[in-house]
Design a protein around this motif. Structure first.
Motif, PDB file in Angstrom:
ATOM      1  N   ASP A   1     -14.207   3.087   1.316  1.00 34.03           N
ATOM      2  CA  ASP A   1     -13.940   1.781   1.922  1.00 34.03           C
ATOM      3  C   ASP A   1     -14.489   0.689   0.999  1.00 34.03           C
ATOM      4  O   ASP A   1     -15.575   0.137   1.214  1.00 34.03           O
ATOM      5  CB  ASP A   1     -14.602   1.718   3.306  1.00 34.03           C
ATOM      6  CG  ASP A   1     -14.123   0.525   4.128  1.00 34.03           C
ATOM      7  OD1 ASP A   1     -13.432  -0.335   3.551  1.00 34.03           O
ATOM      8  OD2 ASP A   1     -14.434   0.479   5.324  1.00 34.03           O
ATOM      9  N   LEU A   2     -13.726   0.374  -0.027  1.00 37.89           N
ATOM     10  CA  LEU A   2     -14.196  -0.580  -1.037  1.00 37.89           C
ATOM     11  C   LEU A   2     -14.414  -1.985  -0.486  1.00 37.89           C
ATOM     12  O   LEU A   2     -15.402  -2.635  -0.855  1.00 37.89           O
ATOM     13  CB  LEU A   2     -13.212  -0.609  -2.212  1.00 37.89           C
ATOM     14  CG  LEU A   2     -13.009   0.724  -2.947  1.00 37.89           C
ATOM     15  CD1 LEU A   2     -12.036   0.531  -4.106  1.00 37.89           C
ATOM     16  CD2 LEU A   2     -14.332   1.269  -3.450  1.00 37.89           C
ATOM     17  N   PRO A   3     -13.520  -2.526   0.372  1.00 37.55           N
ATOM     18  CA  PRO A   3     -13.795  -3.860   0.918  1.00 37.55           C
ATOM     19  C   PRO A   3     -15.110  -3.921   1.695  1.00 37.55           C
ATOM     20  O   PRO A   3     -15.862  -4.892   1.565  1.00 37.55           O
ATOM     21  CB  PRO A   3     -12.586  -4.114   1.836  1.00 37.55           C
ATOM     22  CG  PRO A   3     -11.502  -3.264   1.274  1.00 37.55           C
ATOM     23  CD  PRO A   3     -12.193  -2.040   0.776  1.00 37.55           C
TER      24      PRO A   3
ATOM     25  N   LEU B   1     -12.700  -8.174  11.707  1.00 33.11           N
ATOM     26  CA  LEU B   1     -11.826  -7.909  12.851  1.00 33.11           C
ATOM     27  C   LEU B   1     -11.030  -6.643  12.571  1.00 33.11           C
ATOM     28  O   LEU B   1     -10.385  -6.512  11.535  1.00 33.11           O
ATOM     29  CB  LEU B   1     -10.872  -9.081  13.086  1.00 33.11           C
ATOM     30  CG  LEU B   1      -9.735  -8.819  14.096  1.00 33.11           C
ATOM     31  CD1 LEU B   1     -10.296  -8.580  15.491  1.00 33.11           C
ATOM     32  CD2 LEU B   1      -8.746  -9.968  14.104  1.00 33.11           C
ATOM     33  N   ARG B   2     -11.063  -5.705  13.508  1.00 30.96           N
ATOM     34  CA  ARG B   2     -10.298  -4.468  13.410  1.00 30.96           C
ATOM     35  C   ARG B   2      -9.210  -4.517  14.482  1.00 30.96           C
ATOM     36  O   ARG B   2      -9.517  -4.710  15.665  1.00 30.96           O
ATOM     37  CB  ARG B   2     -11.198  -3.251  13.623  1.00 30.96           C
ATOM     38  CG  ARG B   2     -12.395  -3.216  12.687  1.00 30.96           C
ATOM     39  CD  ARG B   2     -13.396  -2.154  13.085  1.00 30.96           C
ATOM     40  NE  ARG B   2     -12.853  -0.817  12.907  1.00 30.96           N
ATOM     41  CZ  ARG B   2     -12.913  -0.129  11.771  1.00 30.96           C
ATOM     42  NH1 ARG B   2     -13.493  -0.659  10.708  1.00 30.96           N
ATOM     43  NH2 ARG B   2     -12.407   1.080  11.681  1.00 30.96           N
TER      44      ARG B   2
ATOM     45  N   PRO C   1     -12.631 -11.251   7.135  1.00 30.77           N
ATOM     46  CA  PRO C   1     -12.212  -9.896   6.767  1.00 30.77           C
ATOM     47  C   PRO C   1     -11.581  -9.171   7.954  1.00 30.77           C
ATOM     48  O   PRO C   1     -11.981  -9.360   9.111  1.00 30.77           O
ATOM     49  CB  PRO C   1     -13.518  -9.220   6.345  1.00 30.77           C
ATOM     50  CG  PRO C   1     -14.594 -10.001   7.039  1.00 30.77           C
ATOM     51  CD  PRO C   1     -14.093 -11.409   7.110  1.00 30.77           C
ATOM     52  N   THR C   2     -10.593  -8.365   7.668  1.00 29.60           N
ATOM     53  CA  THR C   2      -9.891  -7.602   8.697  1.00 29.60           C
ATOM     54  C   THR C   2      -9.687  -6.175   8.214  1.00 29.60           C
ATOM     55  O   THR C   2      -9.633  -5.903   7.005  1.00 29.60           O
ATOM     56  CB  THR C   2      -8.523  -8.218   9.023  1.00 29.60           C
ATOM     57  OG1 THR C   2      -7.728  -8.263   7.832  1.00 29.60           O
ATOM     58  CG2 THR C   2      -8.661  -9.608   9.601  1.00 29.60           C
ATOM     59  N   VAL C   3      -9.554  -5.268   9.171  1.00 36.55           N
ATOM     60  CA  VAL C   3      -9.151  -3.890   8.911  1.00 36.55           C
ATOM     61  C   VAL C   3      -7.937  -3.625   9.796  1.00 36.55           C
ATOM     62  O   VAL C   3      -8.029  -3.725  11.023  1.00 36.55           O
ATOM     63  CB  VAL C   3     -10.273  -2.887   9.221  1.00 36.55           C
ATOM     64  CG1 VAL C   3      -9.807  -1.458   8.921  1.00 36.55           C
ATOM     65  CG2 VAL C   3     -11.521  -3.201   8.414  1.00 36.55           C
TER      66      VAL C   3
ATOM     67  N   ILE D   1      -3.011  -6.724   0.932  1.00 34.03           N
ATOM     68  CA  ILE D   1      -3.622  -6.400   2.224  1.00 34.03           C
ATOM     69  C   ILE D   1      -3.381  -4.919   2.497  1.00 34.03           C
ATOM     70  O   ILE D   1      -2.241  -4.470   2.570  1.00 34.03           O
ATOM     71  CB  ILE D   1      -3.025  -7.252   3.354  1.00 34.03           C
ATOM     72  CG1 ILE D   1      -3.296  -8.733   3.105  1.00 34.03           C
ATOM     73  CG2 ILE D   1      -3.592  -6.833   4.707  1.00 34.03           C
ATOM     74  CD1 ILE D   1      -2.589  -9.659   4.080  1.00 34.03           C
ATOM     75  N   LEU D   2      -4.458  -4.151   2.635  1.00 31.68           N
ATOM     76  CA  LEU D   2      -4.348  -2.712   2.847  1.00 31.68           C
ATOM     77  C   LEU D   2      -4.072  -2.423   4.317  1.00 31.68           C
ATOM     78  O   LEU D   2      -4.781  -2.927   5.206  1.00 31.68           O
ATOM     79  CB  LEU D   2      -5.634  -2.017   2.410  1.00 31.68           C
ATOM     80  CG  LEU D   2      -5.652  -0.491   2.516  1.00 31.68           C
ATOM     81  CD1 LEU D   2      -4.583   0.134   1.626  1.00 31.68           C
ATOM     82  CD2 LEU D   2      -7.029   0.048   2.160  1.00 31.68           C
ATOM     83  N   VAL D   3      -3.047  -1.635   4.569  1.00 31.94           N
ATOM     84  CA  VAL D   3      -2.674  -1.241   5.927  1.00 31.94           C
ATOM     85  C   VAL D   3      -2.853   0.271   6.049  1.00 31.94           C
ATOM     86  O   VAL D   3      -2.216   1.042   5.322  1.00 31.94           O
ATOM     87  CB  VAL D   3      -1.215  -1.622   6.249  1.00 31.94           C
ATOM     88  CG1 VAL D   3      -0.851  -1.193   7.666  1.00 31.94           C
ATOM     89  CG2 VAL D   3      -1.011  -3.124   6.074  1.00 31.94           C
ATOM     90  N   HIS D   4      -3.733   0.699   6.949  1.00 31.02           N
ATOM     91  CA  HIS D   4      -3.973   2.118   7.170  1.00 31.02           C
ATOM     92  C   HIS D   4      -2.923   2.645   8.152  1.00 31.02           C
ATOM     93  O   HIS D   4      -2.830   2.176   9.286  1.00 31.02           O
ATOM     94  CB  HIS D   4      -5.371   2.346   7.742  1.00 31.02           C
ATOM     95  CG  HIS D   4      -6.470   1.780   6.888  1.00 31.02           C
ATOM     96  ND1 HIS D   4      -7.060   2.479   5.850  1.00 31.02           N
ATOM     97  CD2 HIS D   4      -7.076   0.571   6.915  1.00 31.02           C
ATOM     98  CE1 HIS D   4      -7.979   1.739   5.276  1.00 31.02           C
ATOM     99  NE2 HIS D   4      -8.013   0.577   5.902  1.00 31.02           N
TER     100      HIS D   4
END
Length: 791
Positions: A100-102, A433-434, A462-464, A523-526
């Motif tokens: 989780d680099l961010p 924010l997740r 920041p968001t996940v 923007i990374l989207v899991h």
């Protein structure tokens, strides 16, 4: 590497190979039995796997001569070394790929403080203990090297064990769990680097070899990035990259590791760095994550932990001297971790409960220190077998103590460690924010990506982001509904075959859209996928939201827009899913009514989006306004807050004869007044922060009843591409009186239903948000009856 060379040149290939195969099968079988027994007690998988190795090893079954002859062959060490070496390469590359680099970049200070305190305190304890251990074991030569080993054993943390344990306990998305994983990586990599530095200083020619290793790592990392991009372009119309291309990428990493080990260094840091440098988007990364995660969790780590337990020999604890050494190192290791972590957490203002859990998690061992002692045992004749076995015993006992303690604390204080940020109203916009978005088909993805972009419009917020693809289980597979998804796929053939029916072509289109979005926006989207039949889909959504600790889930409305702009029903059951999620979700919920042809789209410099938030009052509207704090930061979103105010004060109804009704009316009015006061404070704070700075426009509308409200909505309907509104919870608000009389979709609330209805004939999309209501706070949602699903 000499053992691997002897392995390849051996004349007796079958017997040791057969022994290794039987051992791995036995470890998987016995560990599964222990896991079934210990899981109800809350014990994680690594504990069961180590116990399986203990049972099969010299401590128990191998005491039987016949079993010992089968399990321990002359060339067994060479085979097990090569097997574990390849396993280490794969799971360290996998850990780097999933890092989780961010989070690490945002929390580098916290991670560094925790790791530094642990290394400092444990290193000091290890240095002090080394004098006593050297005296007890009568070490005559290389005392400085031996002292370094003791310090590394006391200070090290096994990052693969930490990752596996925290993931099994569903603690990997908690802030403490993420901090533990990051600190464990930092500690372990530092210990291996410390050992490599010692080697470089102990031999003059090692500096040149170190430079070769660094250059080789950079070349392989660059080559893998190039191969990943080439594979993505070559396999545009496929769901996954073929196994041959994926094997070529892994082969480069394995060859690099063999070269580094041949030069006398440890290759784990290079494997991790190559994984970190690998691109995070595209089919190649997705395929590697799917296949490596499944292989690592179900085969590689269980076998690796099992072999650690297999090497545990209780016979070495018969000696009082050995028992004293083991007890001393274990006590100092646990004490050092507790003291170091408590000091670090006190400095960082982390609660003591979190600090204790963090300390025991960081006491897990079984990787870095084993690499160091194995390197010494292969290269130095002074390292005897007795010391080697004692170190393995220390490592195994440490893990067997720390794992159950962490599990016990998390189970005992489940409420304390549960997810608390289940809504947005009190979440600081600058905090992480997740959130999770749910889609069914490829036509749902475009608008959802626009919503993701608008929610992540500022680097200061920041968001996940998680994207959950909900796939309906076909009728002919409903008899298998109790099986896990990967089990269903294995029964139908290749697990990642491109012709499987779970998701069809939607998977390819969704993946391509997400990859293009990630490449453009960074923007990374899991991505995740849930396969179930509709009456049970809501369970997958809710459990995923709870495990991922998200604050809000965005659902897809059960109607889609036709070419003529009208809405028509989509898949049967989607409405049931939405209503059940509204009732059972462990966080806030948003339902997105997509009018992508005429409504909200991906914000861009060429296509700025006008968004309006309708504020009537109540917790749901405050939640919608809190959501807008993120959207307001996007440079290509023009946000307007429209507050509806009543033209007159709410009138009290006539008092009835029955005291019960009078009391209920009085409570209702008091509750409305309290909500009004909270609304005013919340709106004032929002205006001071965003409206006065010019980021957001603010408009007030006066209305007396629901009919006037509808007329105002008609007037402003064509001015915006997206309306955001709370579902309900406004009490006896006169501004919405009578609006629910012609309600078609109660799950949208009175205002949301009007905006989504054909009566207004709007072209804008609509986002309806419901704030999370716990079952114990007295706000159970009774406005939204769940439709009969026939289940």
């Amino acid at each position: 590497m000499d053992q691997a060379k002897r392995l390849l040149c051996t004349r007796d290939l079958w017997n040791p190979f057969n022994t290794t195969f039987v051992q791995t099968c036995g470890m998987l079988l016995v560990s599964q039995i222990f896991h079934v027994i210990l899981k109800p007690l809350g014990q994680p998988g690594p504990v069961a796997q180590i116990l399986a190795g203990l049972v099969l090893g010299p401590s128990l079954l191998c005491k039987i001569e016949r079993v010992r002859q089968i399990f321990i062959q002359p060339a067994f060490e060479a085979y097990s070394f090569l097997l574990l070496f390849v396993f280490r390469i794969l799971f360290m590359f996998s850990i780097g790929l999933e890092a989780d680099l961010p989070y690490m970049s945002r929390n580098m200070k916290r991670i560094g403080v925790v790791a530094a305190w642990n290394l400092g305190v444990c290193g000091a304890f290890g240095a002090a203990a080394s004098f006593f251990v050297i005296y007890l074991l009568k070490v005559a030569s290389h005392r400085f090297a031996f002292a370094i080993i003791i310090m590394i054993i006391v200070a090290s943390t096994a990052s693969p064990v930490v990752v596996r344990l925290v993931a099994e306990l569903r603690f990997d998305t908690a802030d403490t769990g993420r901090l533990a994983i990051s600190a464990a990586l930092f500690i372990e990599l530092f210990c291996i680097a410390w050992y490599s530095t010692y080697l470089a200083f102990s031999a003059g020619n090692m500096f040149g070899f170190a430079l070769v290793c660094i250059v080789g790592t950079g070349i392989v990392a660059y080559a893998n990035r190039f191969m990943a991009m080439w594979c993505n372009k070559r396999n545009r119309n496929m769901k996954f990259v073929p196994g041959t291309e994926m094997s070529a990428i892994l082969l480069l990493v394995i060859l690099l590791s063999f070269m580094i080990e041949k030069l006398g260094f440890n290759s784990m840091i290079s494997c991790f760095l190559v994984g970190v440098a690998f691109p995070r988007e595209g089919k190649t990364t997705r395929t590697l994550l799917h296949r490596l995660t499944y292989a690592v969790n179900n085969f590689i780590l269980p076998i690796y932990f099992g072999f650690n337990g297999f090497r545990f020999d209780v016979n070495y604890l018969i000696s009082v001297r050995n028992c004293i050494v083991v007890a001393l190192v274990i006590v100092l290791g646990i004490g050092g971790k507790i003291i170091g972590t408590l000091c670090a957490c006190h400095h960082l203002n982390i609660p003591r409960n979190d600090a204790v859990v963090l300390a025991f998690i960081l006491n897990l061992k079984g990787h870095g220190e084993l690499l160091v002692i194995e390197a010494f045992s292969r290269s130095d004749t002074w390292w005897d077998d007795n010391t080697h076995k004692l170190v393995i015993i220390i490592v195994v006992i440490n893990t067997l103590i720390a794992g159950p303690v962490v599990s016990f604390i998390l189970r005992r204080d489940a409420k304390y460690f549960a997810h608390k940020l289940t809504f947005l109203e009190f979440l600081d916009p600058e905090k992480e924010l997740r959130f999770q978005l749910c889609v069914y088909e490829s036509r749902h993805i475009t608008s959802k990506l626009g919503l993701i972009a608008s929610m992540t419009g500022s680097n200061r917020s920041p968001t996940v982001t998680y994207l959950l693809h909900l796939v309906e289980l076909q009728k002919r597979h409903r008899r298998k509904k109790k099986l896990m998804y990967h089990q269903l796929q294995h029964q139908d053939g290749d697990q990642f075959s491109d012709d499987d029916e779970y998701g069809g072509n939607d998977i390819v289109e969704i993946n391509d859209a997400v990859d293009a979005f990630t490449t453009d926006s960074k923007i990374l989207v899991h991505q995740n996928k849930a396969v179930s039949y509709f009456p049970k889909v809501y369970e997958d959504v809710c459990s995923s939201a709870e495990d991922l600790r998200v604050s809000i889930v965005f659902l897809t409305f059960h109607k889609h827009q036709r070419l003529d702009g009208k809405l028509e029903n989509d898949k049967d059951g989607m409405r049931i899913v939405n209503q059940k999620v509204l009732r059972h979700a462990p966080c806030s919920v948003g339902i997105f009514v997509d009018r992508g042809l005429t409504g909200f789209q991906l914000p861009s410099p060429e296509l700025a989006q006008n968004v309006a938030t309708l504020f009537f009052g109540g917790p749901d509207d405050r939640e919608a306004l809190a959501c807008c704090k993120r959207i307001a930061m996007h440079p290509y979103v023009n946000l307007t807050i429209i507050r509806f105010l009543s033209s007159g004060q709410p009138k009290k109804k006539e008092v009835h004869d029955r005291n019960g009704e009078d009391e209920e009316q009085h409570i209702s009015i008091c509750s409305y007044e309290v909500d009004m006061a909270i609304d005013n404070v919340f709106m004032e704070d929002f205006c001071n922060r965003y409206v006065t700075s010019g980021k957001v426009k603010y408009v007030e509308k006066r209305t007396e009843n629901g009919e006037q409200t509808v007329e105002i909505l008609k007037e402003i309907g064509e001015m915006y591409s997206l309306f955001i509104v709370g579902k309900g919870g406004r009490g006896n608000s006169p501004m919405t009186t009578g609006m629910s009389d012609w309600e078609e979709c109660p799950e949208l609330g009175a205002v949301g239903d009007i905006l989504a209805s054909a009566e207004l004939n709007l072209g804008a999309s609509v986002l309806v948000i419901q704030q999370h209501r716990s079952a114990t706070d007295g706000h159970e949602d009774n406005e939204n009856p769940v439709l009969d699903d026939g289940d």
